[in-house]
Design a protein around this motif. Structure first.
Motif, PDB file in Angstrom:
ATOM      1  N   UNK A   1       0.846  -1.185   0.000  1.00  0.00           N
ATOM      2  CA  UNK A   1       0.000   0.000   0.000  1.00  0.00           C
ATOM      3  C   UNK A   1       0.884   1.238   0.000  1.00  0.00           C
ATOM      4  N   UNK A   2       0.339   2.373  -0.369  1.00  0.00           N
ATOM      5  CA  UNK A   2       1.096   3.623  -0.314  1.00  0.00           C
ATOM      6  C   UNK A   2       0.901   4.240   1.069  1.00  0.00           C
ATOM      7  N   UNK A   3       1.685   3.803   2.032  1.00  0.00           N
ATOM      8  CA  UNK A   3       1.493   4.189   3.425  1.00  0.00           C
ATOM      9  C   UNK A   3       1.907   5.637   3.698  1.00  0.00           C
TER      10      UNK A   3
ATOM     11  N   UNK B   1       1.785   8.174   1.322  1.00  0.00           N
ATOM     12  CA  UNK B   1       1.100   9.065   0.367  1.00  0.00           C
ATOM     13  C   UNK B   1       2.044   9.801  -0.581  1.00  0.00           C
ATOM     14  N   UNK B   2       3.122   9.119  -1.010  1.00  0.00           N
ATOM     15  CA  UNK B   2       4.058   9.745  -1.939  1.00  0.00           C
ATOM     16  C   UNK B   2       3.906   9.243  -3.372  1.00  0.00           C
ATOM     17  N   UNK B   3       2.884   8.407  -3.614  1.00  0.00           N
ATOM     18  CA  UNK B   3       2.588   7.956  -4.965  1.00  0.00           C
ATOM     19  C   UNK B   3       3.202   6.630  -5.362  1.00  0.00           C
ATOM     20  N   UNK B   4       4.034   6.025  -4.501  1.00  0.00           N
ATOM     21  CA  UNK B   4       4.568   4.701  -4.809  1.00  0.00           C
ATOM     22  C   UNK B   4       4.114   3.694  -3.752  1.00  0.00           C
ATOM     23  N   UNK B   5       4.243   2.437  -4.093  1.00  0.00           N
ATOM     24  CA  UNK B   5       3.746   1.360  -3.236  1.00  0.00           C
ATOM     25  C   UNK B   5       4.834   0.928  -2.261  1.00  0.00           C
ATOM     26  N   UNK B   6       4.494   0.954  -0.979  1.00  0.00           N
ATOM     27  CA  UNK B   6       5.372   0.503   0.091  1.00  0.00           C
ATOM     28  C   UNK B   6       4.923  -0.884   0.529  1.00  0.00           C
ATOM     29  N   UNK B   7       5.751  -1.553   1.314  1.00  0.00           N
ATOM     30  CA  UNK B   7       5.444  -2.905   1.777  1.00  0.00           C
ATOM     31  C   UNK B   7       5.466  -2.912   3.298  1.00  0.00           C
ATOM     32  N   UNK B   8       4.457  -3.518   3.877  1.00  0.00           N
ATOM     33  CA  UNK B   8       4.394  -3.694   5.328  1.00  0.00           C
ATOM     34  C   UNK B   8       4.344  -5.184   5.586  1.00  0.00           C
TER      35      UNK B   8
END
Length: 171
Positions: A90-92, A94-101
């Protein structure tokens, strides 16, 4: 035309529906595995991200646009073969790229792999929780409090708990 990729795991092999094996990893009958998919590197192709408790790794299967995948390790965690693992994309921030948790029950941690927009990651700890081997963990994300940022819901079988990790902009 974009193709939806459905990945599944059987005895240490990652496969795509109606395709051949696209990756492999160490596995045994006690190991935990979790997978998610997203366009991690912003090239318009769906990539696959998976975590396995054997070796405690988070890996990216980067889609080359032709349905071929290149495997690279992007994170690690303390793990035993009998611990649980969960992963979401998800984009945690809010910078436009997908992050991983990802979360693991061995050590009881929720970690963020923050994407720099090109598929390179920096790891940080989001939260710790009471955990134990042989327990399960699940994650999901949404804006629970309506403030415009992504919050995380963590569920664990140890004590049967569900927790909200509120994003206050510091991730």
């Amino acid at each position: 035309m974009k193709h939806l990729i459905l990945a599944f795991v059987i005895f240490g092999y990652l496969a795509a529906l109606a395709d051949s094996q696209i990756g492999s990893f160490a596995s045994n009958s006690d190991s935990g595995i979790a997978a998610t998919s997203a366009d991690i590197d912003g090239d318009g192709d769906v990539d696959i991200i998976f975590a396995t408790t054997i070796g405690g790794t988070v890996s990216l299967l980067r889609n080359d646009g032709q349905g071929r995948f290149v495997n690279s390790k992007i994170g690690s965690f303390k793990s035993w073969s009998d611990s649980g693992v969960a992963i979401i994309s998800t984009d945690v921030d809010s910078d436009g790229d997908i992050d991983i948790i990802f979360a693991t029950t061995r050590g009881g941690t929720v970690n963020l792999l923050k994407n720099n927009g090109k598929g390179h990651f920096s790891k940080s700890l989001i939260a710790s929780f009471e955990s134990w081997s042989n327990s399960g963990v699940a994650l999901t994300s949404t804006d629970l409090d309506g403030d415009g940022d992504i919050d995380i819901v963590l569920a664990t079988t140890r004590g049967g708990s569900i927790s909200v990790l509120e994003n206050i902009g510091s991730w």
